[in-house]
Design a protein around this motif. Structure first.
Motif, PDB file in Angstrom:
ATOM      1  N   UNK A 149      42.367  12.077   8.633  1.00  0.00           N
ATOM      2  CA  UNK A 149      43.350  11.901   7.563  1.00  0.00           C
ATOM      3  C   UNK A 149      43.158  12.913   6.442  1.00  0.00           C
ATOM      4  N   UNK A 150      41.910  13.213   6.096  1.00  0.00           N
ATOM      5  CA  UNK A 150      41.641  14.188   5.043  1.00  0.00           C
ATOM      6  C   UNK A 150      42.190  15.557   5.413  1.00  0.00           C
ATOM      7  N   UNK A 151      42.230  15.851   6.684  1.00  0.00           N
ATOM      8  CA  UNK A 151      42.610  17.198   7.116  1.00  0.00           C
ATOM      9  C   UNK A 151      44.062  17.311   7.580  1.00  0.00           C
ATOM     10  N   UNK A 152      44.846  16.276   7.316  1.00  0.00           N
ATOM     11  CA  UNK A 152      46.276  16.353   7.597  1.00  0.00           C
ATOM     12  C   UNK A 152      47.020  17.093   6.497  1.00  0.00           C
ATOM     13  N   UNK A 160      26.714   2.726  10.179  1.00  0.00           N
ATOM     14  CA  UNK A 160      25.920   3.949  10.037  1.00  0.00           C
ATOM     15  C   UNK A 160      26.345   4.687   8.774  1.00  0.00           C
ATOM     16  N   UNK A 161      25.492   5.577   8.309  1.00  0.00           N
ATOM     17  CA  UNK A 161      25.831   6.348   7.119  1.00  0.00           C
ATOM     18  C   UNK A 161      27.001   7.281   7.436  1.00  0.00           C
ATOM     19  N   UNK A 162      27.989   7.255   6.566  1.00  0.00           N
ATOM     20  CA  UNK A 162      29.248   7.960   6.791  1.00  0.00           C
ATOM     21  C   UNK A 162      29.634   8.719   5.525  1.00  0.00           C
ATOM     22  N   UNK A 163      30.064   9.964   5.674  1.00  0.00           N
ATOM     23  CA  UNK A 163      30.451  10.778   4.519  1.00  0.00           C
ATOM     24  C   UNK A 163      31.843  10.396   4.034  1.00  0.00           C
ATOM     25  N   UNK A 164      32.817  10.384   4.938  1.00  0.00           N
ATOM     26  CA  UNK A 164      34.199   9.965   4.715  1.00  0.00           C
ATOM     27  C   UNK A 164      35.074  10.958   3.959  1.00  0.00           C
ATOM     28  N   UNK A 165      34.572  12.129   3.674  1.00  0.00           N
ATOM     29  CA  UNK A 165      35.388  13.112   2.955  1.00  0.00           C
ATOM     30  C   UNK A 165      35.083  14.512   3.477  1.00  0.00           C
ATOM     31  N   UNK A 166      34.943  14.618   4.782  1.00  0.00           N
ATOM     32  CA  UNK A 166      34.596  15.905   5.385  1.00  0.00           C
ATOM     33  C   UNK A 166      35.837  16.784   5.515  1.00  0.00           C
ATOM     34  N   UNK A 167      35.897  17.811   4.707  1.00  0.00           N
ATOM     35  CA  UNK A 167      36.928  18.828   4.813  1.00  0.00           C
ATOM     36  C   UNK A 167      36.327  20.138   4.337  1.00  0.00           C
TER      37      UNK A 167
END
Length: 284
Positions: free
Chosen positions: A241-244, A200-207
């Protein structure tokens, strides 16, 4: 959907490229420049050389056409020598790190519900059986960049199919088991990559830094450079992981971190699997 005219519509490619050279950076560390009162420019970030299209622009066009997620409208894509310059609408507003500390708890929860609705729309955008994983392109498979690939090397591929992506991770899983000297008959060797759902379409950088509270009151999602077709659980792990790291996320608010499973779905098992096999991603 009615598309309002842009203030670069009547300019030639050479004219808007010249504007791009003179544009003002919106942030010292960002690669986005403001070229007119209502338009910004951003260099494409595709990893492959001499590509025929800009994958981030492709993703934005798809989102604009098939979802109600507020994203910048692409106005022009101009080929340069080594990359593309993507011209898109400027979104007046503030990124969430600036306003998040002022939000009461109820409003933070409202943000989580809104993002959850956005993720549900993304997951309705499924790749066809012949579409390769990774960046959106009409010209075949591309190298993939994702936090899922680890800190040693964040890009892999290209992968020709979902099966190919799965095989890569399963091979690395086996390498991790070998490095840990796990017996060949141990049951953990049979715990493999979860490819049970379509890509599916995924952003991968949501912060918070990639979310704008627009002057219109809507939450806009920006920076789709890592977007692509991936397993649904990639969004959860990438967001987690982005939000750690507060420097990446824009906040160290425990509530924001706690809401990630609600926003993306609680893919705890897949996250644990990636952690167990992560040593296999240390190899080139």
């Amino acid at each position: 959907m009615c598309v309002q005219p842009s203030d670069i519509d009547q300019l030639s490619n050479d004219e808007i490229l010249e504007l791009g050279k003179k544009g003002r950076k919106l942030h010292p560390n960002a690669g986005v420049v403001k070229v007119t009162p209502s338009t910004v420019a951003k260099a494409s970030q595709d990893l492959d050389e001499d590509v025929a299209d800009a994958s981030e622009a492709n993703a934005l066009d798809l989102l604009f056409a098939e979802t109600t997620i507020p994203v910048p409208r692409v106005r022009r894509v101009v080929k340069r020598q080594w990359d593309f310059l993507i011209f898109m609408d400027y979104i007046p507003g503030q990124t969430l790190p600036h306003v998040w500390p002022t939000f009461p708890t109820w409003r933070k929860i409202c943000v989580a519900f809104t993002l959850r609705r956005y993720i549900r729309q993304l997951r309705r955008l499924k790749a066809s059986p012949t579409t390769p994983p990774g960046p959106l392109s009409a010209h075949g498979a591309r190298r993939c960049e994702s936090p899922i690939f680890g800190q040693v090397q964040s890009d892999r591929g290209p992968f020709t199919s979902h099966v190919d992506l799965s095989a890569f991770f399963n091979q690395r899983h086996g390498m991790a088991m070998d490095a840990k000297k796990v017996p060949q008959d141990d049951s953990s060797r049979n715990d493999l990559f979860d490819d049970s759902e379509p890509l599916v379409l995924t952003h991968q950088d949501l912060n918070l830094r990639n979310i704008i509270l627009g002057d219109d009151g809507r939450l806009w999602i920006i920076d789709w450079a890592w977007a692509g077709y991936y397993p649904p659980w990639f969004e959860y792990v990438a967001m987690k992981r982005q939000n750690e790291d507060e420097r990446i996320s824009g906040t160290d608010d425990p509530l924001w971190k706690a809401m990630v499973p609600f926003i993306c779905g609680p893919h705890f098992r897949q996250e644990s699997w990636l952690l167990r096999m992560s040593q296999g991603l240390y190899f080139a």
